[in-house]
Design a protein around this motif. Structure first.
Motif, PDB file in Angstrom:
ATOM      1  N   GLU A 155       4.206  36.936   5.988  1.00 11.53           N
ATOM      2  CA  GLU A 155       4.951  36.985   4.724  1.00 11.53           C
ATOM      3  C   GLU A 155       6.413  36.581   4.908  1.00 11.53           C
ATOM      4  N   ALA A 156       7.064  36.190   3.794  1.00 11.75           N
ATOM      5  CA  ALA A 156       8.354  35.509   3.831  1.00 11.75           C
ATOM      6  C   ALA A 156       9.431  36.296   4.547  1.00 11.75           C
ATOM      7  N   ALA A 157       9.518  37.591   4.279  1.00 10.42           N
ATOM      8  CA  ALA A 157      10.587  38.387   4.885  1.00 10.42           C
ATOM      9  C   ALA A 157      10.471  38.386   6.403  1.00 10.42           C
ATOM     10  N   HIS A 158       9.256  38.474   6.911  1.00  8.28           N
ATOM     11  CA  HIS A 158       9.065  38.454   8.362  1.00  8.28           C
ATOM     12  C   HIS A 158       9.372  37.074   8.930  1.00  8.28           C
ATOM     13  N   ALA A 159       8.995  36.021   8.208  1.00  9.17           N
ATOM     14  CA  ALA A 159       9.275  34.666   8.677  1.00  9.17           C
ATOM     15  C   ALA A 159      10.773  34.432   8.793  1.00  9.17           C
ATOM     16  N   LEU A 160      11.526  34.902   7.798  1.00 12.41           N
ATOM     17  CA  LEU A 160      12.980  34.740   7.836  1.00 12.41           C
ATOM     18  C   LEU A 160      13.577  35.550   8.983  1.00 12.41           C
ATOM     19  N   ALA A 161      13.116  36.790   9.155  1.00 11.95           N
ATOM     20  CA  ALA A 161      13.631  37.622  10.245  1.00 11.95           C
ATOM     21  C   ALA A 161      13.344  36.990  11.598  1.00 11.95           C
ATOM     22  N   GLN A 162      12.156  36.394  11.743  1.00 15.78           N
ATOM     23  CA  GLN A 162      11.825  35.741  13.018  1.00 15.78           C
ATOM     24  C   GLN A 162      12.758  34.578  13.292  1.00 15.78           C
ATOM     25  N   ALA A 163      13.022  33.753  12.274  1.00 17.02           N
ATOM     26  CA  ALA A 163      13.921  32.608  12.454  1.00 17.02           C
ATOM     27  C   ALA A 163      15.324  33.070  12.834  1.00 17.02           C
ATOM     28  N   GLU A 164      15.786  34.126  12.174  1.00 15.24           N
ATOM     29  CA  GLU A 164      17.153  34.588  12.403  1.00 15.24           C
ATOM     30  C   GLU A 164      17.301  35.341  13.722  1.00 15.24           C
ATOM     31  N   GLN A 165      16.321  36.157  14.062  1.00  9.60           N
ATOM     32  CA  GLN A 165      16.482  37.058  15.206  1.00  9.60           C
ATOM     33  C   GLN A 165      15.841  36.516  16.482  1.00  9.60           C
ATOM     34  N   VAL A 166      14.608  35.993  16.354  1.00  9.33           N
ATOM     35  CA  VAL A 166      13.932  35.508  17.556  1.00  9.33           C
ATOM     36  C   VAL A 166      14.602  34.239  18.068  1.00  9.33           C
ATOM     37  N   VAL A 200      17.606  27.841   8.730  1.00 11.65           N
ATOM     38  CA  VAL A 200      18.385  29.035   9.074  1.00 11.65           C
ATOM     39  C   VAL A 200      19.532  28.666  10.009  1.00 11.65           C
ATOM     40  N   THR A 201      19.271  27.786  10.971  1.00 14.08           N
ATOM     41  CA  THR A 201      20.321  27.366  11.904  1.00 14.08           C
ATOM     42  C   THR A 201      21.405  26.575  11.173  1.00 14.08           C
ATOM     43  N   ALA A 250       6.855  16.787   1.523  1.00 11.86           N
ATOM     44  CA  ALA A 250       8.136  17.255   0.989  1.00 11.86           C
ATOM     45  C   ALA A 250       7.910  18.324  -0.073  1.00 11.86           C
ATOM     46  N   ALA A 251       6.849  18.164  -0.863  1.00 11.65           N
ATOM     47  CA  ALA A 251       6.566  19.153  -1.909  1.00 11.65           C
ATOM     48  C   ALA A 251       6.245  20.511  -1.305  1.00 11.65           C
ATOM     49  N   ASP A 252       5.433  20.545  -0.239  1.00 13.51           N
ATOM     50  CA  ASP A 252       5.118  21.811   0.416  1.00 13.51           C
ATOM     51  C   ASP A 252       6.349  22.408   1.079  1.00 13.51           C
ATOM     52  N   LEU A 253       7.178  21.553   1.674  1.00  9.99           N
ATOM     53  CA  LEU A 253       8.410  22.032   2.292  1.00  9.99           C
ATOM     54  C   LEU A 253       9.283  22.757   1.267  1.00  9.99           C
ATOM     55  N   LEU A 254       9.401  22.161   0.071  1.00 14.51           N
ATOM     56  CA  LEU A 254      10.224  22.773  -0.977  1.00 14.51           C
ATOM     57  C   LEU A 254       9.572  24.031  -1.535  1.00 14.51           C
ATOM     58  N   ALA A 255       8.254  24.017  -1.642  1.00 15.59           N
ATOM     59  CA  ALA A 255       7.558  25.202  -2.153  1.00 15.59           C
ATOM     60  C   ALA A 255       7.829  26.408  -1.264  1.00 15.59           C
ATOM     61  N   GLN A 256       7.825  26.209   0.028  1.00 21.73           N
ATOM     62  CA  GLN A 256       8.123  27.301   0.944  1.00 21.73           C
ATOM     63  C   GLN A 256       9.596  27.709   0.851  1.00 21.73           C
ATOM     64  N   ALA A 257      10.484  26.721   0.737  1.00 24.84           N
ATOM     65  CA  ALA A 257      11.923  27.015   0.710  1.00 24.84           C
ATOM     66  C   ALA A 257      12.334  27.801  -0.526  1.00 24.84           C
ATOM     67  N   ARG A 258      11.584  27.687  -1.608  1.00 26.32           N
ATOM     68  CA  ARG A 258      11.950  28.413  -2.835  1.00 26.32           C
ATOM     69  C   ARG A 258      11.864  29.923  -2.651  1.00 26.32           C
ATOM     70  N   LYS A 259      11.219  30.368  -1.602  1.00 27.96           N
ATOM     71  CA  LYS A 259      11.171  31.801  -1.314  1.00 27.96           C
ATOM     72  C   LYS A 259      12.500  32.306  -0.756  1.00 27.96           C
ATOM     73  N   PHE A 260      13.377  31.376  -0.387  1.00 36.80           N
ATOM     74  CA  PHE A 260      14.653  31.737   0.237  1.00 36.80           C
ATOM     75  C   PHE A 260      15.770  31.035  -0.529  1.00 36.80           C
ATOM     76  N   LEU A 314      18.626  29.204   1.086  1.00 35.86           N
ATOM     77  CA  LEU A 314      18.309  28.018   1.873  1.00 35.86           C
ATOM     78  C   LEU A 314      17.853  26.844   1.022  1.00 35.86           C
ATOM     79  N   LEU A 315      17.560  27.072  -0.247  1.00 40.18           N
ATOM     80  CA  LEU A 315      16.971  26.030  -1.080  1.00 40.18           C
ATOM     81  C   LEU A 315      17.857  24.792  -1.205  1.00 40.18           C
ATOM     82  N   PRO A 316      19.180  24.904  -1.412  1.00 38.57           N
ATOM     83  CA  PRO A 316      19.997  23.667  -1.494  1.00 38.57           C
ATOM     84  C   PRO A 316      19.910  22.820  -0.229  1.00 38.57           C
TER      85      PRO A 316
END
Length: 667
Positions: free
Chosen positions: A25-36, A68-69, A95-105, A108-110
Motif C-alpha cells: 500500500e501507498a504509505a508503506h511504499a513512500l516510507a520505503q523510498a524515504e527510509q530504506v 522522492v530523491t 506514462a499513464a500508469d506512472l501518473l496514476a501511481q503518482a496521484r497517490k502522493f 510528488l505529482l508535479p
C-alpha cells in the motif's frame, strides 16, 4: 515495450510478468523510498555542498524512489548543482500508469507530470531525460540490468538496490548483476536495499562491500546497508584511448575559466553545459556576433535517422534528437523559434552514400544503401509503441497532403520539425556565467610556462584570452588552430563542406496550410518565421560541396546551387504545394561552410593524450564535425563533453560515446 500493469482492488499495481506486486500500500511504499533508500544511503546529508551527486538504482518501476530523491534535492538548500540518477528497467510502464501511481502522493505529482512529459520512445538502450531546467538528469537504462550496466561508464555515489523479490526475479539479484553494480561503485559508495537474503549478503561481500543489517521499515524487521570498501584496489580496462582526463580533484570547488572558440550551436551548447557546472565561460568568435557561420542558416530540420539494422548513426541521432527537443522546449518559443510539426521523409530519395554507408556496422555498402531509411523489422511486438514515437510508415493522408500518391514509400517522424539555429544559439548563450567576445579569431594555443592554463592568440601573436580549459568548436577552422606550435591531431580527420540554400518570403496571406518539412533528396521547410517582423518564409537545400572553401561563392557556383535546389524540390514534391518556377527564381541565396569528419560522425573529447601533458594542465578539447546534423547532434555532444570532463554518467552508452570520441583520430 510498455509493460502491462494490473491494478488491484486496494489500488496497488501488480505485474503479471513477475506474478508480484510492485509494492504494498501507498504509505508503506513512500516510507520505503524515504527510509530504506534515501535515508539508508545517508541522503540528503551526504550530498550537501557537493557539485554533483550520482545515484544508481536497479529497477525503476514507477519511479517512486527517483521522485522522492528529486523532491528531497529540490527542498535542500545545500543540494548539489547537478543530481544524476541512473536507473535500469527492462520493462518500463506507461506514462499513464506512472501518473496514476503518482496521484497517490500529491507532493510528488508535479514532478511526476514533468517526468511523464518526457516518458516516450523508450526503446532498448540509454535515454537521458533532463528535468528541473537541466539540473536533474535521469538516465534510463532500458534493458537487462547486468547488460546495460556493462555498457555504461558510470560511477555512483549512492546505490539503491531494488526490484521484484529474489524469488520472483532472480536475475536481478544474481552474482553477475551484483558484480556489474560493483563496477559502478567508488570506494565509500553507500548501498541500501530492503531485502536481507543470505545469498545477497554473501555476493555483496564477495564483490567488495562491507555489509550489515540495519533496523527495517515496518512491517520489515531488518533492511540491508553496505559500503564499498574492497580489500583490493579495483581495476578496470580504460575506456578512452587518450585517458579519462577528468578534472583534478582540487578543481571541484575553485574558480575555473574556460574559453570556447566558436559561437555556433556547438560552441554555445558547450558554453551552456559548462556554465551549468560552475565554469566562467568566455566564447570567442571571429565574427562580431554569435551564430554568424553555419548556424546562421535561416531554418533547419531536426529528425531521426532510421535504418533496417538500427545502425550506430540511427541510435546516435535518436539520442541527439531527444536532447535537442528538451532544450528547445526549455529555451525557445514554440511556433516562433521552432516547431515540432513532424517531418515527412521520402525513403527512396534519400542519399545515404554521404552518411549511412559509413555506419553500416560492418555490412556491405550495397546492403547498407538498400537498408537506409527503413524501419528495423524488430520495431514490432513489444517495442511497437515506443518505436512509433520516433518513426512510422507515413499514412495516406500525410502523403496526399503533400500531393504524393498514397503508396509513396515514406516515413513519418512525429517528433521532428524545424528550428531557427540562430535563436537557439542566442538562447544558450543567455546565461550569467557566459561572456561573448567578437572580432576575435583564435589561431594558436600556447601552454604558458610554469602555469596550468593556456594562452589563446590570433595570427599576429596577440593574446586574446587565457583559460584553464580550451574547447574548440570552430567548425572547419578548428583544423587550423595550432597547439604549442603544431597543428591539431584531429585536423587530418576534418573536411570542409560548403552548403548553399535557397529561401524566400511568402506574399502576404499566402503562407501554406501544410507546414511540416519534407526531406529525402534535399530538405524542404515550407514554413518558418523570418526576421524581426516574423515574415512567413520557406527554405530549400542544401548543396553538399566537399572541399569548397570560398565565401561568398562565385556567381556561377551560386546559380548552379540554386538550380540544384530547384531540381531537388521538384523531385521531392512533384505536385505538392511549393513555389512555382518564377517564385523560386526570385529566391534569396545563403551559403556557409560546414565541417565533417571522414567517418561522418562528430568529434568530442580531448586533443592531446594525458601522458603528453604536464601535471595540472588540461588538454584542449574539441566538439566539432557536426556536418549537416548540427541541430540534432550539437547539444548531445556538448553534454557528452561535459559529462566526460566531470566524471559524470554519460548521456549515451559506451559504444556510442566511443564512436563520437576524438580519441579515434588523436591517438
Amino acid at each position: 515495450m510498455t509493460e502491462t500493469v494490473q491494478w488491484m482492488n486496494d489500488g496497488t499495481p501488480y505485474s503479471p510478468r513477475f506474478g508480484d506486486r510492485y509494492h504494498s500500500e501507498a504509505a508503506h511504499a513512500l516510507a520505503q523510498a524515504e527510509q530504506v533508500f534515501l535515508a539508508g544511503c545517508g541522503l540528503p546529508l551526504a550530498w550537501a555542498g557537493q557539485p554533483q551527486w550520482r545515484i544508481l538504482e536497479t529497477g525503476f518501476g514507477f519511479g517512486l524512489n527517483f521522485l522522492v530523491t528529486w523532491h528531497a534535492w529540490q527542498a535542500d538548500p545545500a543540494r548539489p548543482a547537478l543530481l544524476h540518477f541512473a536507473s535500469t528497467e527492462a520493462f518500463p510502464v506507461s506514462a499513464a500508469d506512472l501518473l496514476a501511481q503518482a496521484r497517490k502522493f500529491p507532493h510528488l505529482l508535479p514532478l511526476a507530470q514533468e517526468l511523464a512529459a518526457q516518458w516516450w520512445g523508450l526503446l532498448p538502450g540509454v535515454h537521458r531525460l533532463r528535468l528541473a531546467q537541466g539540473q536533474v538528469l535521469l538516465s534510463l537504462l532500458i534493458g537487462d540490468s547486468q547488460t546495460m550496466l556493462r555498457q555504461q561508464a558510470l560511477v555512483a555515489d549512492s546505490i539503491y538496490l531494488d526490484g521484484f523479490s529474489p524469488a520472483r526475479n532472480p536475475d536481478m539479484w544474481s552474482l553477475h548483476t551484483i558484480k556489474a553494480v560493483a563496477r559502478c561503485a567508488r570506494r565509500g559508495t553507500q548501498l541500501s536495499t530492503w531485502t536481507i537474503a543470505a545469498q545477497l549478503r554473501r555476493d555483496l561481500a564477495q564483490c567488495g562491500f562491507e555489509v550489515r543489517k540495519v533496523p527495517g521499515t515496518p512491517p520489515k524487521r531488518d533492511n540491508l546497508h553496505a559500503v564499498f570498501a574492497p580489500r583490493w584496489e579495483p581495476r578496470s580496462a580504460p575506456l578512452w584511448a587518450l585517458g579519462a582526463q577528468t578534472l583534478p580533484a582540487g578543481w571541484a570547488s575553485g574558480a575555473r575559466h574556460v574559453a570556447i572558440v566558436g559561437a555556433g550551436i556547438a560552441g554555445a551548447a558547450c558554453a551552456r553545459q559548462l556554465a551549468l557546472r560552475g565554469w566562467q565561460v568566455t566564447v570567442l568568435d571571429a565574427a562580431n556576433h554569435p551564430a554568424a557561420g553555419a548556424s546562421a542558416l535561416p531554418a533547419g530540420i531536426f529528425a531521426p535517422h532510421t535504418s533496417s539494422d538500427d545502425s550506430l548513426l540511427s541510435r546516435i541521432t535518436r539520442a541527439g534528437q531527444r536532447c535537442t527537443l528538451q532544450w528547445a522546449e526549455q529555451l525557445l518559443q514554440a511556433g516562433v523559434d521552432w516547431d515540432m510539426t513532424g517531418v515527412l521523409e521520402r525513403r527512396q530519395l534519400a542519399t545515404p552514400n554521404d552518411e549511412t554507408a559509413a555506419h553500416g556496422d560492418g555490412l556491405a555498402t550495397a546492403v547498407v544503401r538498400r537498408a537506409a531509411h527503413e524501419r528495423p523489422p524488430s520495431w514490432s511486438g513489444d517495442v511497437a509503441a515506443p518505436a512509433a514515437a520516433w518513426s512510422l510508415e507515413a499514412s495516406a493522408d500525410q502523403l496526399q497532403s503533400q500531393g504524393l500518391p498514397a503508396d509513396t514509400p515514406a516515413l513519418w517522424h512525429p517528433r521532428g520539425g524545424w528550428l531557427r539555429p540562430a535563436a537557439l544559439v542566442h538562447a544558450l548563450l543567455d546565461h550569467p556565467g557566459i561572456r561573448f567576445v567578437g572580432d576575435a579569431q583564435v589561431d594558436a594555443l600556447q601552454a604558458l610556462d610554469g602555469a596550468s592554463h593556456w594562452s589563446l592568440c590570433n595570427a599576429q601573436g596577440q593574446e586574446l584570452a587565457q583559460a584553464d580549459l580550451v574547447v574548440l568548436c570552430a567548425g572547419p577552422h578548428s583544423a587550423s588552430i595550432g597547439i604549442n606550435g603544431q597543428a591539431p591531431r584531429a585536423g587530418q580527420a576534418l573536411q570542409t563542406i560548403r552548403g548553399q540554400v535557397s529561401w524566400g518570403v511568402y506574399p502576404a496571406g499566402q503562407a501554406p496550410i501544410v507546414r511540416h518539412p519534407v526531406n529525402g533528396h534535399g530538405s524542404w521547410v515550407p514554413y518558418f518565421l523570418s526576421g524581426a517582423a516574423g515574415d512567413a518564409a520557406w527554405v530549400m537545400g542544401s548543396s553538399f560541396e566537399r572541399g569548397q572553401h570560398q565565401l561568398p561563392p562565385t556567381a556561377e557556383d551560386a546559380a548552379a546551387a540554386h538550380a540544384g535546389n530547384w531540381a531537388k524540390l521538384r523531385t521531392l514534391l512533384p505536385d505538392g504545394y511549393r513555389p512555382d518556377a518564377a517564385a523560386f527564381a526570385q529566391a534569396q541565396h545563403w551559403a556557409q561552410l560546414r565541417c565533417a569528419s571522414t567517418d561522418r560522425l562528430p568529434l568530442v573529447g580531448p586533443l592531446l593524450p594525458a601522458t603528453a601533458l604536464p601535471s595540472g594542465l588540461l588538454s584542449p578539447w574539441v566538439a566539432t564535425a557536426m556536418g549537416s546534423r548540427g541541430l540534432t547532434w550539437a547539444l548531445l555532444c556538448a553534454e557528452l563533453l561535459a559529462a566526460r570532463l566531470h566524471g559524470e554518467p554519460l548521456p549515451v552508452s559506451n559504444p556510442l560515446a566511443l564512436a563520437l570520441a576524438s580519441d579515434r583520430y588523436c591517438q
